[in-house]
Design an enzyme around this catalytic site. Structure first.
Site, PDB file in Angstrom:
ATOM      1  N   CYS A   1       0.811  -1.222   0.000  1.00 49.43           N
ATOM      2  CA  CYS A   1       0.000   0.000   0.000  1.00 49.43           C
ATOM      3  C   CYS A   1       0.843   1.271   0.000  1.00 49.43           C
ATOM      4  CB  CYS A   1      -0.947  -0.005   1.191  1.00 49.43           C
ATOM      5  SG  CYS A   1      -2.065  -1.404   1.122  1.00 49.43           S
TER       6      CYS A   1
ATOM      7  N   HIS B   1      -3.477   7.064   2.310  1.00 44.28           N
ATOM      8  CA  HIS B   1      -3.851   5.752   1.780  1.00 44.28           C
ATOM      9  C   HIS B   1      -5.240   5.406   2.330  1.00 44.28           C
ATOM     10  CE1 HIS B   1      -3.933   1.636   0.703  1.00 44.28           C
ATOM     11  NE2 HIS B   1      -3.790   1.181   1.935  1.00 44.28           N
TER      12      HIS B   1
ATOM     13  N   ASN C   1     -10.059  -0.131  -0.729  1.00 41.54           N
ATOM     14  CA  ASN C   1      -8.595  -0.109  -0.681  1.00 41.54           C
ATOM     15  C   ASN C   1      -8.056  -0.729  -1.974  1.00 41.54           C
ATOM     16  OD1 ASN C   1      -5.888  -0.480  -0.199  1.00 41.54           O
ATOM     17  ND2 ASN C   1      -6.131  -1.356   1.836  1.00 41.54           N
TER      18      ASN C   1
END
Ligand code: UT7
Length: 337
Positions: free
Chosen positions: A117, A257, A287
């Site tokens: 990520c 994020h 996500n």
């Protein structure tokens, strides 16, 4: 005296696949509910790439084409491409290679970067160095992941979280002090055991047994990752602000994020930023791993102005984490620069 060269972001492109998986459909697949997912994670919908043989490069190719079109850039002008992903089409050739080929960036060389990520931030920081040294004039950073290819849709603790998507930015030299101005990046392999995919690599190549044991899917110890994400993202972002003499008033947006709305809110709160200074689109896209940050920039692009101070921050598998200070280089929607 020659002026210092910095790497300005001069455009953003994106692609989200058509199919939308909502919480209602998920609640027919596993024992979950819209109420649980919204209150614990903050996701309503996520986009999923369907279609035989379509991988991460399919998403990246479309994001890059959007970027090239918006910025009126000839693919032959691109010098280099870094593709951040943990779901490459295959081990080799790299997804960056495939994207270069599919988009006609025939003069560019490219490679993949794996930092889960945090991948987009690691790639952005790396790419900026090739601009700062004067080596290259046009570099593309793509964050693209087809997370649906490694998610177990019988595991309710991971399947609501992730989605597919891609975002891409163009970097060009600036002598006005715009673009990527500072970065703090970290890796801690000791955290690897809490968020990973066990098989499919050289340690456990695919066998009947690895498939049976469901080792080709994302494994996550949610609470451990949650706590580490909040503390590391906020600590690093604050350290970055302090060493650049930035107060909360100086920041136009935190670009976090998008892993969990509670992580995003806690990070913004610790940085002293109100909600309206925080880019949030987790509700729509979930996500998307390496794509979340460029997808935020793309989503909020029309609200950005030249000179805006942005703090990009991420935490992910590895563990990896970091923050990047960007001074935005153009007014939203103005692609003539
Ligand atoms: O992007 C990479 C970095 N990743 C992250 O930052 C993710 C960090 N972690 C998280 O976001 C959260 O830990 C999760 C969203 C993964 C989980 O949320 P949580 O609030 O930490 O839930 P939990 O794991 O503590 O589970 C609480 C309860 C459990 O039930 P019991 O044992 O209390 O009866 C779970 O079984 O919630 C249950 N649960 C669910 N219930 C309904 C777990 N998933 C679900 C679900 N629907 N989808």
């Amino acid at each position: 005296m020659t002026k210092k060269i910095t790497a300005a972001i001069t455009g953003v492109g994106a692609y989200l696949p058509e199919y939308i998986l909502d919480n209602i459909e998920l609640s027919h697949m596993v024992d979950t509910s819209d109420e649980w997912i919204m209150s614990r994670i903050g996701i309503k919908t996520r986009h999923i790439l369907k279609g035989e043989g379509l991988g991460t490069s399919y998403l990246g190719e479309r994001a890059v084409n959007d970027l090239l079109e918006k910025t009126n850039t000839d693919p032959m002008e691109i010098d280099m491409v870094i593709c951040a992903t943990v779901t490459p089409d295959m081990f080799f050739p790299s997804t960056a290679n495939l994207i270069c080929h599919k988009t006609g960036m025939k003069k560019a060389f490219g490679y993949d970067l794996s930092a889960a990520c945090s991948g987009f931030l690691f790639a952005l920081s790396t790419a900026s160095k090739f601009i700062e040294t004067g080596t290259y004039k046009k570099v593309i950073v793509v964050g693209t992941d087809k997370m649906s290819s490694i998610i177990d849709y019988t595991d309710r603790s991971t399947c609501p979280i992730f989605g597919d998507g891609a975002g891409a930015v163009l970097l060009e030299p600036s002598t006005e002090g715009l673009g990527v101005l500072d970065a703090i990046l970290h890796s801690d392999g000791g955290g690897g055991q809490h968020l990973y995919m066990k098989a499919g690599g050289s340690a456990y190549p695919a066998t009947e047994e690895t498939v049976k044991k469901r080792w080709h899917y994302v494994y996550q110890e949610g609470q451990i990752v949650f706590k580490a994400a909040v503390s590391h993202m906020a600590d690093t972002a604050i350290e970055l602000m302090e060493r650049n003499n930035l107060t909360a008033d100086d920041i136009r947006y935190l670009v976090p994020h998008q892993a969990n709305i509670r992580i995003i809110n806690a990070t913004a709160h610790r940085m002293g930023l109100p909600e309206e200074k925080c880019m949030i689109n987790i509700n729509k896209f979930g996500n998307t791993t390496a794509a979340t940050i460029p997808l935020c920039l793309w989503d909020y692009e029309t609200r950005l102005h030249k000179g805006d101070n942005l703090i990009l921050a991420a935490f992910g598998g590895g563990f990896t984490w970091g923050a990047v200070y960007v001074k935005w280089a153009y007014n939203g929607g103005d692609f003539t620069k």
